[in-house]
Design a protein around this motif. Sequence first.
Motif, PDB file in Angstrom:
ATOM      1  N   GLN A   1       4.209 -24.362  10.264  1.00 20.73           N
ATOM      2  CA  GLN A   1       5.574 -24.085  10.725  1.00 20.73           C
ATOM      3  C   GLN A   1       6.385 -25.363  10.942  1.00 20.73           C
ATOM      4  O   GLN A   1       6.935 -25.592  12.022  1.00 20.73           O
ATOM      5  CB  GLN A   1       5.546 -23.242  12.004  1.00 20.73           C
ATOM      6  N   ASN A   2       6.462 -26.185   9.890  1.00 23.11           N
ATOM      7  CA  ASN A   2       7.235 -27.417   9.987  1.00 23.11           C
ATOM      8  C   ASN A   2       8.371 -27.489   8.982  1.00 23.11           C
ATOM      9  O   ASN A   2       8.766 -28.557   8.547  1.00 23.11           O
ATOM     10  CB  ASN A   2       6.318 -28.643   9.828  1.00 23.11           C
ATOM     11  N   CYS A   3       8.906 -26.311   8.622  1.00 20.51           N
ATOM     12  CA  CYS A   3      10.054 -26.308   7.711  1.00 20.51           C
ATOM     13  C   CYS A   3      11.389 -26.407   8.448  1.00 20.51           C
ATOM     14  O   CYS A   3      12.402 -26.769   7.854  1.00 20.51           O
ATOM     15  CB  CYS A   3      10.041 -25.062   6.827  1.00 20.51           C
TER      16      CYS A   3
ATOM     17  N   ALA B   1      16.525 -25.146  16.462  1.00 21.51           N
ATOM     18  CA  ALA B   1      17.706 -25.173  15.593  1.00 21.51           C
ATOM     19  C   ALA B   1      17.465 -24.249  14.405  1.00 21.51           C
ATOM     20  O   ALA B   1      17.639 -24.627  13.248  1.00 21.51           O
ATOM     21  CB  ALA B   1      18.002 -26.601  15.135  1.00 21.51           C
ATOM     22  N   TYR B   2      17.088 -22.997  14.711  1.00 20.60           N
ATOM     23  CA  TYR B   2      16.657 -22.077  13.660  1.00 20.60           C
ATOM     24  C   TYR B   2      17.772 -21.693  12.690  1.00 20.60           C
ATOM     25  O   TYR B   2      17.514 -21.196  11.594  1.00 20.60           O
ATOM     26  CB  TYR B   2      16.054 -20.816  14.274  1.00 20.60           C
ATOM     27  N   THR B   3      19.034 -21.900  13.075  1.00 23.48           N
ATOM     28  CA  THR B   3      20.129 -21.561  12.161  1.00 23.48           C
ATOM     29  C   THR B   3      20.327 -22.612  11.080  1.00 23.48           C
ATOM     30  O   THR B   3      21.045 -22.376  10.114  1.00 23.48           O
ATOM     31  CB  THR B   3      21.455 -21.397  12.933  1.00 23.48           C
ATOM     32  N   GLU B   4      19.695 -23.757  11.230  1.00 20.82           N
ATOM     33  CA  GLU B   4      19.819 -24.825  10.235  1.00 20.82           C
ATOM     34  C   GLU B   4      18.475 -24.989   9.527  1.00 20.82           C
ATOM     35  O   GLU B   4      17.564 -25.634  10.024  1.00 20.82           O
ATOM     36  CB  GLU B   4      20.235 -26.138  10.899  1.00 20.82           C
ATOM     37  N   GLN B   5      18.373 -24.372   8.346  1.00 18.54           N
ATOM     38  CA  GLN B   5      17.096 -24.346   7.631  1.00 18.54           C
ATOM     39  C   GLN B   5      17.262 -24.888   6.201  1.00 18.54           C
ATOM     40  O   GLN B   5      16.961 -24.213   5.220  1.00 18.54           O
ATOM     41  CB  GLN B   5      16.529 -22.931   7.599  1.00 18.54           C
ATOM     42  N   LYS B   6      17.702 -26.128   6.104  1.00 18.45           N
ATOM     43  CA  LYS B   6      17.970 -26.707   4.788  1.00 18.45           C
ATOM     44  C   LYS B   6      16.702 -26.844   3.940  1.00 18.45           C
ATOM     45  O   LYS B   6      16.730 -26.693   2.723  1.00 18.45           O
ATOM     46  CB  LYS B   6      18.668 -28.053   4.940  1.00 18.45           C
ATOM     47  N   ILE B   7      15.567 -27.166   4.583  1.00 19.33           N
ATOM     48  CA  ILE B   7      14.302 -27.239   3.859  1.00 19.33           C
ATOM     49  C   ILE B   7      13.959 -25.873   3.268  1.00 19.33           C
ATOM     50  O   ILE B   7      13.632 -25.746   2.082  1.00 19.33           O
ATOM     51  CB  ILE B   7      13.161 -27.704   4.785  1.00 19.33           C
ATOM     52  N   SER B   8      14.027 -24.844   4.093  1.00 21.86           N
ATOM     53  CA  SER B   8      13.683 -23.491   3.640  1.00 21.86           C
ATOM     54  C   SER B   8      14.598 -23.033   2.510  1.00 21.86           C
ATOM     55  O   SER B   8      14.148 -22.415   1.542  1.00 21.86           O
ATOM     56  CB  SER B   8      13.760 -22.513   4.806  1.00 21.86           C
ATOM     57  N   VAL B   9      15.886 -23.325   2.624  1.00 21.88           N
ATOM     58  CA  VAL B   9      16.836 -22.945   1.586  1.00 21.88           C
ATOM     59  C   VAL B   9      16.515 -23.664   0.276  1.00 21.88           C
ATOM     60  O   VAL B   9      16.506 -23.058  -0.801  1.00 21.88           O
ATOM     61  CB  VAL B   9      18.279 -23.249   2.034  1.00 21.88           C
ATOM     62  N   ALA B  10      16.238 -24.970   0.365  1.00 22.83           N
ATOM     63  CA  ALA B  10      15.916 -25.741  -0.847  1.00 22.83           C
ATOM     64  C   ALA B  10      14.650 -25.206  -1.508  1.00 22.83           C
ATOM     65  O   ALA B  10      14.568 -25.125  -2.745  1.00 22.83           O
ATOM     66  CB  ALA B  10      15.757 -27.220  -0.494  1.00 22.83           C
TER      67      ALA B  10
END
Length: 412
Positions: free
Chosen positions: A329-331, A336-345
């Motif tokens: 769980q280090n994505c 700051a769960y609303t900012e998930q740039k890693i997950s989106v990429a």
Amino acid sequence: MNIPNKNELTRIYGEAEKSAARFQTVADHFAEIYHHDTAEFFTAPGRTEIIGNHTDHNGGRVIAGSIDMDTIGAAYPNNSSVIRITSEGYDKEVVVDINDLASVPKAQGTLSLVAGMVEAIQKFGFKVAGFDAYVTTNVIRAAGVSSSASFEMLVCSIINYFFNDGAMTYINYAKAGQYAENVYWLKASGLMDQLACAVGGPILLDFSDRENPKYEKVNFSFHDYNHHLVIVNTGKGHADLSAEYSEIPMEMKEAAKAAGAELLCETTLDKVLANMDKIENDRAILRAIHFFKENERVEKAAKAVEEKDGETVLKLLSESGKSSWELLQNCYPIKAYTEQKISVALALTDLFLEKLGKGICRIHGGGFAGVIMCVVPEDETENYVSYISEFAGKENVYPMNIRAVGAVHIEK
């Protein structure tokens, strides 16, 4: 002022023209700022973590490699007790008096790191004296390819060359960098970043012996499997995420303690699961499961590399990435769960790779922010770069290679 030998530059960079121009610029700035008429030159690469995400600090195994992004510097002794370093792009010169380390504040970036390394190197029984240096880097900062470790290993190579006749080992380098980060930067980092930057090339690391971690070179390149490594910077740095990184080793140790051990490498998954009732933090259990399964994947990957089984290597890398996302769980930071740039990429890259039926992507490095890794078929590299650039910006997409040379002094 003489710059590095072109044969040496070709050995390190695969070419001599662009790299020579880069070192000439460094030499010119060094002479202008510090007024030396001679200099010695150094390089230390960034690193890519291939498999073994967040296991080093609990005695795990990792396959990592240095990359063809590096920190370079011109340096020379100044016959004093003061270290002075100017870094391109930073207004403030780093000044550390070796005789007054107690006055250096903690958690103050480069200043603290230099002081911490000096203190560690002296504790290890090696010599340190004053020197001047001008440094520049093309390693992506605060993005998971170890810009800080690259800088640390550069400083170690300078100190080793000028004051210790090459007596320091790469383990000494790595421990000095780790000490600086743990004690002066207040970040609970392991040794993986530093060793990968220091040794150079693809290496298999084993951290089960905390005092004497082991490493060995492995014969590995993604090009062996007709794939290319692409690193994508998602645009969010991780310089302010030390707490998130520190929680991972602490929670893994919490799970180990429940099984009667200090580190997870000293126990087994079965013992941890048998003592789950003693672990109040569910995430600690998930992170422990990641540790043990990741260690298994590293062993399988090392065997597959030896057997030139690229399909298995890529399959294991994909499994490792999914484990990091779901168990480690280090994505993204939970706060700051609303900012998930890693997950989106990662999700966008999965859409691209799904159409090909080939390639893998995964979180890269420490996580929570920073970069992802995509291993894409060579004939699709340009298409992927064009595709992901629409979302990340072309300036944030880096096709790269594993470099054979670590942290070294370069002959003139």
